[in-house]
Scaffold this active site. Structure first.
Site, PDB file in Angstrom:
ATOM      1  CD  GLU A   1      17.660 -21.324  42.673  1.00  0.00           C
ATOM      2  OE1 GLU A   1      17.072 -21.333  41.587  1.00  0.00           O
ATOM      3  OE2 GLU A   1      18.343 -20.349  43.075  1.00  0.00           O
TER       4      GLU A   1
ATOM      5  CB  CYS B   1      21.903 -20.103  37.467  1.00  0.00           C
ATOM      6  SG  CYS B   1      22.823 -20.350  39.005  1.00  0.00           S
TER       7      CYS B   1
END
Length: 332
Positions: A263, A289
Site C-alpha cells: 500500500e 497496517c
C-alpha cells in the site's frame, strides 16, 4: 466459453466441431486423450481399444480424468468445443470451470451407421447389427468408470436432432448457439481488481510475505505497488533486508524492516508520478497496517478493499472507520 458435445456414434459431433472451429473455437476431444495414451502404450487403435482404455483410465485415475486433462490445457481467453463426452463425471468437471454448455446430438441408428461407414474410422462396424451391439455397451453402466452415454445425454442443456443434411444442421446451430454463447460469466469489478492485485504481488521481492495493492479510480488502475526494499536498494530476496533475512519472528523487530509495504509503495508511486488519489479505491491483498492506514487516510483514498486479514491491524481498521474511509473484505 466451452461447448461440450455428447451423442451416440455418428450423431454429428465431428461436424459440429468443424462448424465451431470455422467460427473461431478451438477443438479438443476426450477421445484424443485416450488415443495419446494408446499410442504411448504402442497399441493399435480401434474402437474396442478406445473404449477399454478410456474405462481403465477412469477407473484408475477417477471418472473425470479425461475432462481434467483437457481443462488443464485450456486458456481462459479462448472459446473451446470439447468432443466425445461420455460420462456424467466429465460433465460435472467441465461445468466447474464456468461458461460451459453441453450440447447433445441425436440421429436415427441407420443414418448414424451409414455415416460411420463413410468416414472409415478405426475398424468401424461393418453391419448395422454389430454397430448397435457395440453401441449398447456404451449407453448404460452401473460402473461409474465406464461410459454412460444415456445418462450423459440426459445432462445436455440443448439437444439437436441431426437426421438431415449438413446445411440443415448448420442452420439449426446458427439459430440455437448465439443465445447460449452470451451466457458466459464475467468477473465482478471487485474480482477483477483483486485478481490484478494478486498478480502484482508476484513481483514482490520480500522473502517473508508477498503483498500488493493497486489503486483504482473510475474503474481504471492508476497506481500499483508491491512490498520490497526501496528503489535502488538491494532486493530483500538478495539479502537487502536484515530483518527478513534473519527470519525474525512474526510481529517482532518491525522497526528494523527495510521493506516498504504494498500500500505504501502504491501511494508513493502515485506521488512520484504526480497522480491524485482523492476519491480513489485501494485494493490490497492483505488489510493495511497502521502506518499504511495513515497514508491511505491522508492521501484522500475513500475506500479500502482487502483480500485477507493482516495480523495486528485492529487499531488500523478502527482508524479507517473513524476517519470515514470505507473498509470491506472481498476474498478471491
Amino acid at each position: 466459453m466451452i461447448i461440450g458435445l455428447t451423442g451416440k456414434n455418428g450423431s454429428g459431433k465431428t461436424a459440429v466441431c468443424k462448424y465451431l472451429k470455422s467460427r473461431g473455437f478451438v477443438c479438443r476431444s476426450l477421445s484424443d486423450e485416450i488415443r495419446k495414451e494408446i499410442q504411448r502404450r504402442g497399441l493399435e487403435i480401434d474402437r474396442e481399444v478406445l473404449i477399454e482404455t478410456g474405462n481403465e483410465l477412469r477407473k484408475r485415475l477417477g471418472p473425470a480424468v479425461l475432462a481434467q486433462r483437457i481443462l488443464d490445457g485450456l486458456d481462459a481467453a479462448q472459446n473451446y468445443v470439447i468432443d466425445s463426452i461420455r460420462n456424467p463425471s466429465e460433465v460435472t468437471a467441465l461445468r466447474s470451470r464456468g461458461g460451459f454448455t453441453l450440447l447433445g446430438l441425436e440421429a436415427d441408428a441407420e443414418i448414424r451407421f451409414r455415416r460411420t461407414m463413410q468416414r472409415g474410422r478405426e475398424n468401424a462396424a461393418e453391419t448395422l447389427e454389430r454397430f448397435l451391439e457395440e453401441e449398447g455397451r456404451e449407453l448404460d453402466s452401473t460402473d461409474p468408470a465406464r461410459q454412460q452415454l444415456q445418462a450423459t445425454l440426459g445432462m445436455a442443456d440443448l439437444v439437436v436432432p441431426n437426421n438431415g443434411t449438413l446445411e440443415e444442421l448448420y442452420r439449426r446451430l446458427n439459430q440455437e448457439l448465439p443465445p447460449l454463447m452470451g451466457r458466459f460469466e464475467r468477473p465482478s469489478w471487485d474480482e477483477y481488481f483483486m485478481s490484478i492485485a494478486k498478480v502484482v504481488a508476484t513481483r514482490s521481492n520480500c522473502i517473508k510475505r508477498k503483498v500488493a495493492a493497486i489503486i483504482v479510480k473510475d474503474k481504471r488502475v492508476i497506481s500499483t505497488g508491491y512490498n520490497g526494499t526501496p528503489r535502488g536498494a538491494k532486493n530483500c530476496n538478495e539479502g537487502g533486508c536484515p530483518r527478513c533475512n534473519s527470519l525474525a519472528e512474526s510481529g517482532t523487530a518491525l522497526e528494523e524492516c527495510l521493506c516498504s509495504h504494498g500500500e505504501e509503495n502504491a501511494i508513493t508511486q502515485a506521488a512520484y508520478h504526480g497522480t491524485s488519489l482523492k476519491g480513489a479505491t485501494l485494493y490490497t491483498t492483505f488489510s493495511p497496517c497502521l502506518l499504511c492506514t495513515k497514508m491511505i487516510i491522508n492521501s484522500g483514498i475513500r475506500e479500502v478493499v482487502y483480500n485477507l486479514e493482516y495480523p495486528l491491524n485492529e487499531r488500523a481498521q478502527a482508524l479507517l472507520r473513524e476517519c470515514g474511509v470505507l473498509l470491506r473484505q472481498h476474498k478471491v
